[in-house]
Design a protein around this motif. Sequence first.
Motif, short mmCIF file in Angstrom:
data_model
loop_
_atom_site.label_atom_id
_atom_site.label_comp_id
_atom_site.label_asym_id
_atom_site.label_seq_id
_atom_site.Cartn_x
_atom_site.Cartn_y
_atom_site.Cartn_z
N PHE A 224 0.83 -1.20 0.00
CA PHE A 224 0.00 0.00 0.00
C PHE A 224 0.87 1.25 0.00
O PHE A 224 2.02 1.21 0.44
N PRO A 225 0.30 2.36 -0.50
CA PRO A 225 1.12 3.58 -0.65
C PRO A 225 1.75 4.07 0.65
O PRO A 225 2.80 4.69 0.63
N ASP A 226 1.12 3.74 1.82
CA ASP A 226 1.68 4.22 3.09
C ASP A 226 2.63 3.21 3.72
O ASP A 226 2.98 3.34 4.90
N GLY A 227 3.03 2.18 2.95
CA GLY A 227 4.04 1.25 3.46
C GLY A 227 3.44 0.00 4.11
O GLY A 227 4.16 -0.93 4.45
N ARG A 228 2.12 -0.03 4.30
CA ARG A 228 1.51 -1.22 4.91
C ARG A 228 1.43 -2.34 3.87
O ARG A 228 1.55 -2.08 2.67
N MET A 229 1.23 -3.56 4.35
CA MET A 229 1.20 -4.67 3.38
C MET A 229 0.18 -5.74 3.77
O MET A 229 -0.26 -5.82 4.92
N ALA A 230 -0.16 -6.55 2.77
CA ALA A 230 -1.08 -7.67 2.99
C ALA A 230 -0.61 -8.85 2.15
O ALA A 230 0.00 -8.67 1.09
N HIS A 231 -0.92 -10.04 2.65
CA HIS A 231 -0.54 -11.27 1.94
C HIS A 231 -1.76 -12.19 1.91
O HIS A 231 -2.49 -12.29 2.89
N ILE A 232 -1.97 -12.84 0.77
CA ILE A 232 -3.14 -13.72 0.63
C ILE A 232 -2.67 -15.07 0.06
O ILE A 232 -1.96 -15.11 -0.94
N GLN A 233 -3.12 -16.15 0.70
CA GLN A 233 -2.83 -17.50 0.20
C GLN A 233 -4.14 -18.12 -0.26
O GLN A 233 -5.10 -18.19 0.52
N LEU A 234 -4.19 -18.54 -1.52
CA LEU A 234 -5.42 -19.07 -2.11
C LEU A 234 -5.15 -20.44 -2.71
O LEU A 234 -4.15 -20.62 -3.42
#
Length: 350
Positions: A224-234
Amino acid sequence: MTPSALADVQQARSATPVRVAVAGTGYWGVNHVRAFAALKGAQLVAVVEPNEAARQKALGLAPAARGLATLEEALAAPDIDALVLATPAVLHAQQALAVLAAGKHVFVEKPMALSIADAEALVAAAAVAKRTFMVGHLMVHHPVMRKLDEMIRDGSIGEIYYVYATRVNLGRVRKDENALWSFGPHDISMILHLFGMVPDRVSAQGHGYLQKGVQDVVFVNLDFPDGRMAHIQLSWLDPRKERRITIVGSRRMVEFDDAHPTEKLRIYDKGYDRPPEFTEFAQYLTIRQGDIHIPRVDTTEPLGLECRHFIQCITDGTEPLTGVREGLAVVRVLAAAQRSLDAGGTPFLL
Ligand SMILES: NC(=O)c1ccc[n+]([C@@H]2O[C@H](COP(=O)([O-])OP(=O)(O)OC[C@H]3O[C@@H](n4cnc5c(N)ncnc54)[C@H](O)[C@@H]3O)[C@@H](O)[C@H]2O)c1
């Protein structure tokens, strides 16, 4: 006031139910038939299904409805106000455009479209048609999401640092969609909702073990633009069924486990605190090992809430929580993830 706006206001003021038809009554569409048949404020007038056996099965759940074999018949029917499209994903964009052109409201199952161009065409058409356009991002309508909204609003999660989601099972293998397009819309829509913004960088890696070129297993990263992140396992090639999203915040950590029959939300009062004063660097951060709280959350079926929201938005003329613009944002992320998958994991900017 335009005639269509006037019609909306009149409908909102009158107590007449919104007359709905469900198109596509396969594995998932029958759930819409069941939900709309039981919904106050809606009248399920037709099911649209070319397959005779599937149509009869759906009519068994909604004896007051009539069966139609083609979408065109429903589009021409003056007693149908709204269409629910639970048809194969490859048909969504073209069918949703046709529904809008016929002056009817539309609820399209996820994924809303299979390309950014198609999704943008839907945004443009919805703006012209001035009809309610909702996307079936079911998880955003889950009661646990309302509790999470509340916790974000009142500051009890604190600043969300990062999120990771797992949506795996040994499940229904699809041939037209990979695990990214089949499962990904659920987690992407939840993460965009929780972060309140769209990522600016997406990468994905995956593999098709059962069918060449159709990835059964996909790992997605969102920055994300503010440095946060997400991870998704499908995956639909996994020994365990998991439907879990974990939110790590500065004040609390939260786990939403939708596969758990009763304890869907766990709130961990865990993290690191910064004492106001410290003398040694080792004291700069202190671990907080607090309680784990399992609050009672509304157990109403998310699909029923989602269908009710659609009807409410039609009668009030309000924008759905998962409207066409949100649908476009999710398709943009899916398309970027697919590009990255095709390029062996290279990150792409949105
Ligand atoms: N929200 C969720 O949790 C969820 C879960 C499963 C599936 N889905 C979505 O629902 C959609 C349908 O998936 P499914 O698993 O039910 O697929 P399915 O193949 O079981 O059902 C699709 C049905 O559409 C019918 N159909 C085909 N062409 C049609 C047409 N022109 N007009 C009307 N009906 C037509 C088919 O005969 C079939 O019965 C997909 O977009 C899928 O991603 C959503």
